[in-house]
Design an enzyme around this catalytic site. Structure first.
Site, short mmCIF file in Angstrom:
data_model
loop_
_atom_site.label_atom_id
_atom_site.label_comp_id
_atom_site.label_asym_id
_atom_site.label_seq_id
_atom_site.Cartn_x
_atom_site.Cartn_y
_atom_site.Cartn_z
N HIS A 1 -5.27 0.15 -1.96
CA HIS A 1 -5.62 -1.23 -1.65
C HIS A 1 -5.23 -2.04 -2.89
O HIS A 1 -6.04 -2.14 -3.82
CB HIS A 1 -7.11 -1.38 -1.36
CG HIS A 1 -7.53 -0.90 -0.01
ND1 HIS A 1 -8.85 -0.85 0.37
CD2 HIS A 1 -6.83 -0.46 1.05
CE1 HIS A 1 -8.94 -0.39 1.61
NE2 HIS A 1 -7.71 -0.14 2.05
N HIS B 1 -4.41 6.39 0.44
CA HIS B 1 -3.63 5.15 0.42
C HIS B 1 -4.23 4.23 -0.64
O HIS B 1 -5.26 4.53 -1.22
CB HIS B 1 -3.55 4.49 1.79
CG HIS B 1 -4.81 3.86 2.29
ND1 HIS B 1 -5.85 4.59 2.83
CD2 HIS B 1 -5.19 2.56 2.35
CE1 HIS B 1 -6.81 3.75 3.21
NE2 HIS B 1 -6.44 2.51 2.92
N GLU C 1 0.85 -1.19 0.00
CA GLU C 1 0.00 0.00 0.00
C GLU C 1 0.88 1.24 0.00
O GLU C 1 1.92 1.28 0.66
CB GLU C 1 -0.92 0.02 1.22
CG GLU C 1 -1.96 -1.08 1.21
CD GLU C 1 -3.02 -0.94 2.30
OE1 GLU C 1 -3.06 0.09 3.00
OE2 GLU C 1 -3.81 -1.89 2.44
N ASP D 1 -8.79 0.75 8.81
CA ASP D 1 -8.83 2.14 8.36
C ASP D 1 -9.75 2.95 9.26
O ASP D 1 -9.41 4.06 9.68
CB ASP D 1 -9.32 2.25 6.91
CG ASP D 1 -8.36 1.65 5.91
OD1 ASP D 1 -7.15 1.53 6.21
OD2 ASP D 1 -8.82 1.29 4.81
#
Length: 142
Positions: free
Chosen positions: A86, A84, A23, A97
Site C-alpha cells: 500500500h 502486496h 502496488e 482486499d
C-alpha cells in the site's frame, strides 16, 4: 503468527520501494503451519501487478499465479499466502482486499510505505468471512 526470514522481509520492503506509486505483489512460500495459525516464510515469489489501477489495487494474473504455485510446490515448499504493498495507505486490508481473499487460513502480508515502512499481516478466516490480524516476526539469520 507469521515468521519471515530476514531475506523474505527485506525483499518485500525493497520491492515495495521499487514499485513507486504502484502496488507490488507476490506469493509467500515456506512452511504453512498444520494448525492453520503459525507459518514460516522462507521465500518470496514476485508477480506482476496486472490491475487496471495498480496505484490502488493489485491483481496477479491467474495463469502467472498458477505457475508460481507450481514453482513453490516443485521446490518442496507450501504456499503460505500472498503479499502486496500500500504505497500511500495503511497496513490493514482494504474492502477490496477482503472481497478478493480466497485462501482460507492463509496470510495476506501488506507493506505500507506511508512514512516509515511497516509490514503487517492478516489471516483470512473463511468461516467468518473476515481478516484476523496476526503477529509478524522476523527471524534473525546467523
Amino acid at each position: 503468527m507469521i515468521e519471515l526470514t530476514r531475506a523474505a522481509y527485506d525483499d518485500i520492503v525493497y520491492r515495495a520501494y521499487k514499485g513507486g506509486e504502484a502496488e507490488i505483489c507476490g506469493v509467500l512460500a515456506g512452511e504453512h503451519g498444520t494448525d492453520g495459525d503459525n507459518s514460516v516464510v522462507t521465500e518470496t515469489y514476485a508477480a506482476e501487478n496486472v490491475a487496471e489501477t495498480p496505484e490502488i489495487r493489485y491483481l496477479i494474473d491467474p495463469e502467472e499465479q498458477f505457475e508460481l504455485i507450481e514453482t513453490v510446490e516443485e521446490a518442496g515448499l507450501d504456499v503460505v499466502g500472498f503479499y502486496h504493498s500500500h504505497p500511500t495507505g495503511p497496513t490493514h486490508p482494504s474492502e477490496t482486499d477482503a472481497a478478493r481473499a480466497t485462501w482460507p487460513n492463509h496470510s495476506y502480508v501488506i507493506c505500507a510505505l506511508d512514512g516509515y515502512p511497516f509490514v503487517g499481516s492478516w489471516r483470512w478466516r473463511d468461516n467468518e468471512e473476515a481478516f484476523e490480524q496476526e503477529t509478524v516476526s522476523v527471524r534473525s539469520e546467523r
